[in-house]
Design a protein around this motif. Structure first.
Motif, PDB file in Angstrom:
ATOM      1  N   THR A 512       0.837  -1.212   0.000  1.00 10.61           N
ATOM      2  CA  THR A 512       0.000   0.000   0.000  1.00 10.61           C
ATOM      3  C   THR A 512       0.865   1.252   0.000  1.00 10.61           C
ATOM      4  O   THR A 512       0.481   2.283  -0.556  1.00 10.61           O
ATOM      5  CB  THR A 512      -0.966  -0.015   1.198  1.00 10.61           C
ATOM      6  N   CYS A 513       2.061   1.184   0.591  1.00 16.71           N
ATOM      7  CA  CYS A 513       2.977   2.330   0.532  1.00 16.71           C
ATOM      8  C   CYS A 513       3.508   2.537  -0.880  1.00 16.71           C
ATOM      9  O   CYS A 513       3.673   3.671  -1.334  1.00 16.71           O
ATOM     10  CB  CYS A 513       4.135   2.131   1.513  1.00 16.71           C
ATOM     11  N   VAL A 514       3.774   1.432  -1.580  1.00 15.98           N
ATOM     12  CA  VAL A 514       4.204   1.540  -2.979  1.00 15.98           C
ATOM     13  C   VAL A 514       3.078   2.122  -3.827  1.00 15.98           C
ATOM     14  O   VAL A 514       3.298   2.991  -4.682  1.00 15.98           O
ATOM     15  CB  VAL A 514       4.640   0.164  -3.520  1.00 15.98           C
ATOM     16  N   ALA A 515       1.854   1.667  -3.577  1.00 12.30           N
ATOM     17  CA  ALA A 515       0.709   2.147  -4.352  1.00 12.30           C
ATOM     18  C   ALA A 515       0.484   3.637  -4.160  1.00 12.30           C
ATOM     19  O   ALA A 515       0.000   4.319  -5.064  1.00 12.30           O
ATOM     20  CB  ALA A 515      -0.547   1.369  -3.955  1.00 12.30           C
ATOM     21  N   VAL A 566     -17.534  -7.008  -7.825  1.00  6.68           N
ATOM     22  CA  VAL A 566     -18.070  -6.809  -6.473  1.00  6.68           C
ATOM     23  C   VAL A 566     -17.229  -7.567  -5.451  1.00  6.68           C
ATOM     24  O   VAL A 566     -16.975  -7.073  -4.338  1.00  6.68           O
ATOM     25  CB  VAL A 566     -19.543  -7.253  -6.399  1.00  6.68           C
ATOM     26  N   SER A 567     -16.774  -8.749  -5.815  1.00  7.71           N
ATOM     27  CA  SER A 567     -16.059  -9.601  -4.854  1.00  7.71           C
ATOM     28  C   SER A 567     -14.565  -9.344  -4.809  1.00  7.71           C
ATOM     29  O   SER A 567     -13.882  -9.857  -3.922  1.00  7.71           O
ATOM     30  CB  SER A 567     -16.304 -11.074  -5.194  1.00  7.71           C
ATOM     31  N   THR A 568     -14.031  -8.556  -5.746  1.00  5.94           N
ATOM     32  CA  THR A 568     -12.582  -8.297  -5.806  1.00  5.94           C
ATOM     33  C   THR A 568     -12.332  -6.801  -5.646  1.00  5.94           C
ATOM     34  O   THR A 568     -12.906  -5.997  -6.390  1.00  5.94           O
ATOM     35  CB  THR A 568     -11.987  -8.758  -7.141  1.00  5.94           C
ATOM     36  N   PRO A 569     -11.478  -6.393  -4.713  1.00  4.92           N
ATOM     37  CA  PRO A 569     -11.243  -4.951  -4.539  1.00  4.92           C
ATOM     38  C   PRO A 569     -10.441  -4.360  -5.690  1.00  4.92           C
ATOM     39  O   PRO A 569      -9.542  -5.004  -6.243  1.00  4.92           O
ATOM     40  CB  PRO A 569     -10.447  -4.890  -3.227  1.00  4.92           C
ATOM     41  N   ALA A 570     -10.781  -3.135  -6.054  1.00  6.01           N
ATOM     42  CA  ALA A 570     -10.004  -2.412  -7.051  1.00  6.01           C
ATOM     43  C   ALA A 570      -8.650  -2.039  -6.458  1.00  6.01           C
ATOM     44  O   ALA A 570      -8.511  -1.882  -5.241  1.00  6.01           O
ATOM     45  CB  ALA A 570     -10.750  -1.162  -7.500  1.00  6.01           C
ATOM     46  N   SER A 571      -7.667  -1.860  -7.326  1.00  9.55           N
ATOM     47  CA  SER A 571      -6.319  -1.565  -6.837  1.00  9.55           C
ATOM     48  C   SER A 571      -5.805  -0.215  -7.311  1.00  9.55           C
ATOM     49  O   SER A 571      -4.732   0.203  -6.898  1.00  9.55           O
ATOM     50  CB  SER A 571      -5.346  -2.654  -7.296  1.00  9.55           C
ATOM     51  N   SER A 572      -6.546   0.477  -8.164  1.00  9.42           N
ATOM     52  CA  SER A 572      -6.072   1.762  -8.667  1.00  9.42           C
ATOM     53  C   SER A 572      -7.218   2.754  -8.767  1.00  9.42           C
ATOM     54  O   SER A 572      -8.387   2.371  -8.879  1.00  9.42           O
ATOM     55  CB  SER A 572      -5.421   1.588 -10.052  1.00  9.42           C
ATOM     56  N   PHE A 573      -6.845   4.022  -8.772  1.00 10.89           N
ATOM     57  CA  PHE A 573      -7.833   5.086  -8.883  1.00 10.89           C
ATOM     58  C   PHE A 573      -8.531   5.041 -10.232  1.00 10.89           C
ATOM     59  O   PHE A 573      -9.737   5.307 -10.335  1.00 10.89           O
ATOM     60  CB  PHE A 573      -7.156   6.442  -8.684  1.00 10.89           C
ATOM     61  N   ASN A 608      -5.855   0.570  -0.960  1.00  8.15           N
ATOM     62  CA  ASN A 608      -5.029   1.516  -1.714  1.00  8.15           C
ATOM     63  C   ASN A 608      -5.826   2.706  -2.238  1.00  8.15           C
ATOM     64  O   ASN A 608      -5.256   3.767  -2.513  1.00  8.15           O
ATOM     65  CB  ASN A 608      -4.339   0.812  -2.890  1.00  8.15           C
ATOM     66  N   VAL A 609      -7.125   2.514  -2.398  1.00  3.69           N
ATOM     67  CA  VAL A 609      -7.975   3.586  -2.953  1.00  3.69           C
ATOM     68  C   VAL A 609      -9.216   3.794  -2.103  1.00  3.69           C
ATOM     69  O   VAL A 609     -10.208   4.343  -2.570  1.00  3.69           O
ATOM     70  CB  VAL A 609      -8.380   3.251  -4.408  1.00  3.69           C
ATOM     71  N   GLN A 610      -9.166   3.372  -0.860  1.00  2.00           N
ATOM     72  CA  GLN A 610     -10.382   3.360  -0.051  1.00  2.00           C
ATOM     73  C   GLN A 610     -10.996   4.747   0.114  1.00  2.00           C
ATOM     74  O   GLN A 610     -12.214   4.924   0.023  1.00  2.00           O
ATOM     75  CB  GLN A 610     -10.086   2.761   1.324  1.00  2.00           C
ATOM     76  N   GLU A 611     -10.161   5.755   0.368  1.00  2.00           N
ATOM     77  CA  GLU A 611     -10.720   7.092   0.568  1.00  2.00           C
ATOM     78  C   GLU A 611     -11.391   7.603  -0.698  1.00  2.00           C
ATOM     79  O   GLU A 611     -12.433   8.281  -0.640  1.00  2.00           O
ATOM     80  CB  GLU A 611      -9.643   8.070   1.046  1.00  2.00           C
ATOM     81  N   HIS A 612     -10.861   7.268  -1.875  1.00  2.00           N
ATOM     82  CA  HIS A 612     -11.485   7.691  -3.131  1.00  2.00           C
ATOM     83  C   HIS A 612     -12.808   6.968  -3.349  1.00  2.00           C
ATOM     84  O   HIS A 612     -13.773   7.560  -3.861  1.00  2.00           O
ATOM     85  CB  HIS A 612     -10.541   7.425  -4.301  1.00  2.00           C
ATOM     86  N   THR A 613     -12.870   5.710  -2.971  1.00  2.00           N
ATOM     87  CA  THR A 613     -14.128   4.971  -3.052  1.00  2.00           C
ATOM     88  C   THR A 613     -15.197   5.641  -2.198  1.00  2.00           C
ATOM     89  O   THR A 613     -16.347   5.824  -2.626  1.00  2.00           O
ATOM     90  CB  THR A 613     -13.928   3.515  -2.607  1.00  2.00           C
ATOM     91  N   LEU A 614     -14.814   6.017  -0.992  1.00  2.00           N
ATOM     92  CA  LEU A 614     -15.767   6.695  -0.104  1.00  2.00           C
ATOM     93  C   LEU A 614     -16.201   8.035  -0.689  1.00  2.00           C
ATOM     94  O   LEU A 614     -17.381   8.412  -0.593  1.00  2.00           O
ATOM     95  CB  LEU A 614     -15.123   6.902   1.268  1.00  2.00           C
ATOM     96  N   TYR A 615     -15.261   8.765  -1.276  1.00  2.00           N
ATOM     97  CA  TYR A 615     -15.603  10.055  -1.872  1.00  2.00           C
ATOM     98  C   TYR A 615     -16.593   9.868  -3.015  1.00  2.00           C
ATOM     99  O   TYR A 615     -17.566  10.624  -3.146  1.00  2.00           O
ATOM    100  CB  TYR A 615     -14.343  10.761  -2.401  1.00  2.00           C
TER     101      TYR A 615
END
Length: 1326
Positions: A512-515, A566-573, A608-615
């Motif tokens: 997540t730090c690399v991302a 739905v079952s797999t989390p996204a990894s990029s913005f 890695n993108v959780q805050e953007h998902t919430l936004y």
């Protein structure tokens, strides 16, 4: 300087004539001095004379530049008939610019500088000192050059000394041709050589030329040595340190020139003095040079001088950081944030960032240590509840969010903060800091590399193992040189590799730090990060793109694709941004699919993108108006299917808590209020069919939004917690008004102008949803309901008038609920609810499913519930019929459950309803597992020493509950524990828990027993909730719980959990029957964090925290004397005594850390303010008899003062921050000023103290010392005169260094007073 005098010019002619005669005849300078003094005093001219100084210097330059004239001047200086500082200033204007043509004169000036520039006390004690300094400023213009206008003699002295040293540096630079390399390409001072027609006849004399060059070279070395002497002399170095503290831009320019000198000066290299090392230290870290002579002695050293024993051997231990205590506030806050009973309007990122900065300042720790401690605290949070108990509480996803999203964002913001400052300074021409702008990033790398050594913290919970393995496999492929691209990363696992490559939480943290660009991919090559390599791409990896990779390549959103996303989390913005675009611009079905994807695994585990998902989710809850929309109804109805998917998707407890951690609760509340206002006003005659075939109505959308909205403030707490009299409720009561106020605050300074990255992100979200402020008045229907809700809490129901629309709605709802009874003419009428008669039964169609807007129904529900409850109390309704009717109402409009909860809770607290027996006939019985609940409660509380009241206290009589509570619990157990009901039980469940906890014992155990029969898998949660009730019915139990917290943390407890102390003993390792041997004792810290929100009297908590801190200190002090009395008799006993005392001081600090952390979490700003305003002053003024039995060394009073000082500063730092960036810091100045006024008045003798003098001395020394070293910003907010009073009082009590340090950090306005104190106490610092 032009001489102006009121005396006859003949006096000065006489003086000049005497000077010439003495010079020509080679007379005795002493005789000359006597004659001049006599002449001047005879005409009333006081000595030393400014005019005489000007006359003598003017006489020498340049017609009388001869040795006898210099001897006369030297004698005048020695006898102080001229002001030495003024003469030095006058000489500098003549000699510096002529140093090449007249090196002898310049050398004589340097020698006089050595003699008189360091005797500042003698010079400042001379008469007319103020006039002398003013004259110096008129000559040298240093106040103008250094941009600090002042008439204060002390400040002028600082400027003078600073200008002298700066001029010497520039002189050397100019001599070596380096001045042109400075940014200004010039000097602020007149150092450029001037051509003079001196010794013209001898210019071709080679010997004279060589002599002059030799003298110039020697002069250059003398200048270098003088610079070093200024920096090393204890008096002048302190004065220069004042310049560094209060003249930042000027000091920055000065140190750049010193850096240039260090790098390029040949004279510096030829110097044999220690100046080179001093200047190197100055350029490497400006906080170290000179501060070595300007440090505040540890107040603990000052006051713990036991007999004649030196503390030097263990001073470092005394001031050292406790490794356990250092992270205690972080661990407590992390665990407290996992409490599901409420949310926070303030982002956890903001709070943690403030805590981290406070820890760094107070402990003077490196960022490497801070980052390491932050990661470890977050890892402990995950390990503490690897398998949390089941129930309506946050689970593992929330803890992982704290570790992999929130903590990473905190670190990212801290790194960005440093690098953005360096960039801004570089852009403004102050680029020197560019070389250290990566310091925090470098320390982050070191912390992560060290983190690998803590393997016990890095083991992933079972559900996280696949994600950890995937992160490890991705790194393995990268270091193996196999480039599969990001397209295949989401389908690679360790099962695809021929050899084992298991991952851990460490791999997820690094990933997540690399991302987030905190690290680059070189991290994958760190030793031990990946231990295996492969030579070819595994055959099991599919040849065709799947999941997110296929979606990004353009694959359509088929049902299979949707399920995969739905079952797999996204990894990029880019991935979630594409989903957001579909939700905004796509068809209805595409919108539903996009909403489902965003609320799936990406929301809960897309770290890695959780805050953007919430936004994005928050923005979709306030969708834009369609371009061609022209309907009369709100455009939001067109988005109803998508909105419903979003509302259901974010309803789980974990999701709500994740929104809270990211600070989006205020923005979410604003969006939900809009949805509620619109859909609650619609008649339910329209519906929408989802892709799954499910049909939803406006009532369903409204209910989902309304239930979620109510979770965002403390709606579920008993009404009594709104406060009674002068006793405030715990913490800040979140209300709709407050949430909107916070939301609107982000609009005030939105955009990139905000320096705080987190607030900038939140401001962008707020402005993107609505650029205008939102108020409760914007939602008239919601406002009406909210006022009714508050009125229902405050007083019994009134105001139902016969014939009104509300009355008609009440009758309609009652007929719907009790249609069978109505058919028997035994219907419930509304007369009991305040109306005169019933409106009749109505037809079958009228009461089956009336078409009434939701807001109209909610307005009628309190009267409906009141009528039904009254009918049950009078026997017209059976308990089963009562609960069945209420359940039918909640099924018709699920949102009514909230109003039913509100009404029943209010009625319980009124105490007007009789209790009913839970006998298993009329009401459900808890008897089946009542005794088991009691046994488990005792086991849970075993570690606290608290007595559990017997559940059978009433003898053999059946259990009883107040009628409204019995109805409430009976209603809730009629719900199924399915996903549809879960979101409403998440609203009613906590309300039931808190309401039952507020009722007499053993109401909560009865409720827990009933619910454990309903939901056995929630058994641990329910029993734990019941165990907390013990503390709400006994203040003594709360005190005992707090005492257990202190004892566990300090290792003073014989608890079965641990007696080693520290965080492990305080918070333990979770709870629940998943441990071997069944349910186990719960650590006291966990219990307190789950209890304190329901304790009304926080002032009681405040006073007892202070009391327990003092008792803990006494236990520690008694331990010193008990342990050391025997050891001191043995060989090396003295060394042991020192170490024992050092360990005791560390434990005292740890106790203060705990007390401050509890105070901060329990009451926040209000409690800390009352600590400073009430508790501390009253504690010191109260007469106390200090027991020192068994503590003959007398350390107890001092340790008490030390503990209180730490408690006060830590509480302030946690609450207000150490800087002025937080909103809470705006209230700090007034509180600090009032407390400092109390301290100053006590030092002045205006306030009589009752505590031990040693305790008071230790407190004020400790408090002021910590402020100076850790929170200097606070001191800048205090009135200058108040600082001077405090400094004077400290000085009178032998704290000269502390008094000086206080003035030193008080800003430019106290710089002069600080300089005066340096001079006044010159000998005491030597």
């Amino acid at each position: 300087m032009e001489v102006t005098t009121r005396w006859n010019c003949s006096t000065w002619d006489t003086v000049l004539e005497l000077t010439k005669v003495a010079q020509e005849k080679g007379g005795d300078p002493l005789l000359w001095a006597a004659q001049v003094s006599s002449n001047l005093t005879s005409v009333g001219i006081s000595l030393p004379s400014i005019e005489l100084a000007d006359l003598l210097v003017s006489h020498i330059f340049w017609e009388n530049n001869v040795p006898t004239a210099w001897k006369i001047l030297e004698k005048a200086l020695a006898l102080k008939i001229v002001p030495p500082l003024l003469v030095l200033g006058l000489l500098s204007t003549r000699t510096v610019s002529c140093r090449r043509s007249c090196p002898t004169a310049f050398r004589l000036y340097l020698e006089l500088l050595k003699l008189h520039a360091f005797s500042l006390k003698e010079n400042t004690d001379l008469p007319n000192h103020q006039k002398t300094m003013n004259s110096l400023d008129e000559i040298l213009h240093f106040s103008e050059i250094l941009d600090m206008q002042t008439n204060e003699s002390g400040t002028l002295l600082v400027l003078f000394v600073f200008s002298l040293v700066w001029q010497l540096v520039d002189t050397t630079l100019d001599d070596e041709g380096l001045l042109e390399l400075t940014p200004e390409n010039n000097s602020r001072w007149p150092v450029k050589p001037q051509d003079m027609d001196l010794d013209v006849d001898n210019m071709h004399d080679e010997k004279r030329k060589e002599h002059r060059q030799s003298l110039q070279a020697i002069n250059s070395i003398v200048v270098i040595e003088l610079i070093g002497q200024f920096l090393q002399n204890k008096t002048t170095s302190r004065i220069l340190y004042l310049a560094r503290q209060n003249m930042f831009k000027q000091w920055e320019s000065f140190t750049r020139r010193v850096q240039l000198l260090v790098t390029n000066s040949s004279a510096l290299r030829n110097s044999k003095s220690s100046t080179v090392e001093i200047l190197l230290l100055l350029t490497s870290d400006t906080s170290k040079i000179m501060s070595q002579h300007f440090q505040v002695r540890s107040f603990i050293q000052s006051h713990l001088m036991v007999q004649s024993r030196p503390l030097s051997a263990f001073a470092g231990l005394c001031l050292g950081t406790s490794r356990s205590g250092l992270w205690l506030p972080l661990d407590l806050f992390f665990e407290d944030a996992m409490d599901g009973s409420g949310v926070n309007a303030t982002s956890a990122i903001e709070i943690i960032t403030g805590l981290v900065k406070s820890l760094q300042a107070i402990n003077a720790t490196s960022w490497h240590e801070i980052f390491l401690g932050l990661w470890m605290a977050a890892l402990r949070l995950v390990q503490r509840e690897r398998d949390p108990i089941e129930g309506p509480v946050p689970r593992l996803n929330t803890r992982l969010c704290m570790l992999l999203s929130v903590t990473t964002l905190v670190v990212a913001d801290l790194v960005e903060e440093e690098e953005s400052v360096a960039t801004n300074e570089s852009n403004s021409g102050m680029g020197r800091k560019q070389q250290v702008s990566k310091k925090r990033r470098t320390d982050l790398v070191l912390s992560l590399q060290n983190l690998r050594n803590y393997q016990s913290l890095l083991a992933p919970p079972e559900s996280v193992i696949p994600a950890a393995n995937q992160a490890a496999a991705k790194a393995m492929l990268f270091v193996s040189g196999i480039n599969v691209g990001t397209a295949y990363h989401d389908c690679i696992t360790t099962s695809d590799t021929p050899i084992n490559c298991s991952g851990s939480l460490y791999h997820l943290i690094v990933d997540t730090c690399v991302a987030r660009n905190l690290l680059d991919t070189s991290a994958y090559f760190w030793p031990g990060y990946v231990d295996v390599h492969i030579n070819q791409l595994p055959h099991t990896i599919p040849t065709q793109l799947t999941g997110w990779s296929a979606f990004m390549k353009g694959t359509a959103l088929t049902p299979v694709m949707i399920d995969a996303l739905v079952s797999t989390p996204a990894s990029s913005f880019a991935e979630i941004n594409k989903v957001f675009e579909i939700a905004v611009k796509g068809s209805t079905d595409e919108r539903i699919a996009a909403a489902s994807i965003l609320c799936g695994a990406t929301l809960s585990r897309g770290w890695n993108v959780q805050e953007h998902t919430l936004y994005f989710i928050t923005k979709l809850l306030s969708p834009p108006v369609p371009v061609n929309y022209s309907g009369n109804e709100s455009y939001l109805t067109d988005y109803a299917p998508m909105l419903n998917v979003l509302l259901v998707g974010i309803a789980p407890v974990d999701c709500v808590q994740i929104f809270s951690l990211h600070g989006l609760v205020p923005e979410l509340a604003g969006s939900l209020m809009t949805i509620c206002e619109v859909f609650g006003s619609c008649v339910p005659d329209i519906s929408w069919t989802m892709v799954t075939g499910e049909e939803i109505s406006v009532h369903a959308v409204f209910s989902n939004a309304f239930a979620l909205l109510l979770k965002l403030w403390r709606f579920n707490h008993p009404p009594i917690e709104y406060g009674v009299g002068d006793v405030p409720p715990v913490g800040s009561q979140l209300t709709p008004e407050y949430l909107l106020l916070v939301r609107n605050s982000y609009l005030v300074s939105s955009g990139n102008s905000l320096k705080d990255p987190n607030r900038r992100r939140l401001a962008q979200v707020a402005s993107s949803t609505s650029s205008k402020p939102i108020f409760v008045d914007s939602f008239p229907k919601l406002k009406v309901w909210y006022r009714q809700h508050l009125a229902c809490i405050a007083s019994p129901l009134t105001g139902l008038v016969n014939g009104t629309p509300v009355h008609h709605t009440v009758d309609t709802l009652l007929n719907m609920m009790y249609k069978k009874i109505s058919a028997r003419n035994q219907y419930v009428n509304t007369a009991t609810s305040g109306s005169s008669s019933s409106g009749g039964t109505g037809s079958e169609d009228a009461y089956l499913r009336p078409k009434i807007p939701a807001w109209d129904i909610l307005e009628a529900v309190p009267f409906v519930a009141d009528a039904a409850l009254t009918a049950c109390a009078h026997g017209r309704l059976s308990p089963r019929e009562l609960c069945t009717g209420l359940k039918d109402l909640a099924d018709y409009l699920p949102a009514t459950l909230a109003t039913i909860v509100s009404y029943l809770s209010a009625e319980v607290t009124r105490g007007v309803w009789k209790s009913v027996f839970m006998n298993g006939t009329d009401w459900p019985s808890p008897a089946a597992n009542f005794s088991n609940v009691e046994e488990q409660i005792k086991k849970i509380l075993a570690a606290t020493g608290v007595d559990v009241p017997s559940l059978a206290a009433g003898g053999s009589s059946p259990a009883a509950l107040p009628l409204p509570l019995a109805a409430f619990v009976s209603l809730t157990i009629t719900y199924k524990l399915d996903k549809a009901s879960q979101r409403f039980l998440n609203l009613a469940g906590p309300a039931l828990e808190h309401l039952a906890a507020g009722c007499p014992w053993p109401c909560m155990p009865i409720v827990a027993s009933l619910w454990t029969q309903k939901a056995k898998r929630w058994s641990d949660f329910l029993v734990f909730s019941a165990s907390r009730t013990v503390f709400l019915h006994s203040n003594d139990a709360v005190v005992q719980l707090l005492r257990s917290c202190f004892s566990a943390t300090l290792g003073l407890s014989c608890s079965c959990i641990s007696n080693n102390g520290g965080i492990g003993s305080l918070l333990g390792h979770g709870f629940g029957s998943h441990f071997s041997g069944g349910i186990s004792p719960v650590a006291p810290g966990i219990l307190y964090l789950r209890v304190y929100r329901s304790i009304r009297d926080i002032m009681f908590l405040r006073d007892n925290i202070v009391l327990l801190l003092m008792q803990t200190v006494e236990d520690i002090a008694n331990g010193i004397s008990g342990d050391s009395s025997e050891r001191l008799k043995k060989p090396n006993g003295l060394k042991y005594g020192h170490a024992s005392l050092a360990a005791a001081i560390t434990r005292v600090k740890l106790a203060a850390w705990l007390g401050a952390s509890i105070m901060f979490l329990t009451g926040g700003l209000g409690l800390v303010q009352s600590l400073f305003k009430e508790t501390l002053p009253s504690w010191f003024m109260s007469i106390r008899h200090t027991e020192q039995k068994g503590n003959g060394c007398g350390t107890l009073p001092i340790l008490r003062g030390y503990a209180l000082a730490y408690l006060a500063v830590l509480c302030g730092a946690f609450t207000w921050g150490v800087a002025s960036s937080s909103s809470a810091s705006k209230r700090r100045p007034n509180i600090i000023r009032n407390h400092m006024e109390f301290l100053a008045s006590a030092l002045d003798g205006k306030i009589s103290l009752g505590c031990d003098p040693a305790t008071w001395h230790a407190y004020i020394s400790g408090f002021m010392s910590l402020m100076v070293r850790c929170t200097p910003t606070w001191i800048l907010e205090v009135n200058v005169e108040l600082l001077k009073r405090l400094s004077k009082g400290l000085k009178l009590r032998g704290e000269e260094e502390l008094a000086l340090a206080l003035l030193g950090v008080g800003g430019a306005s106290t710089m002069g007073s600080a300089a005066d104190l340096i001079i006044e106490t010159e000998n005491s610092f030597l």
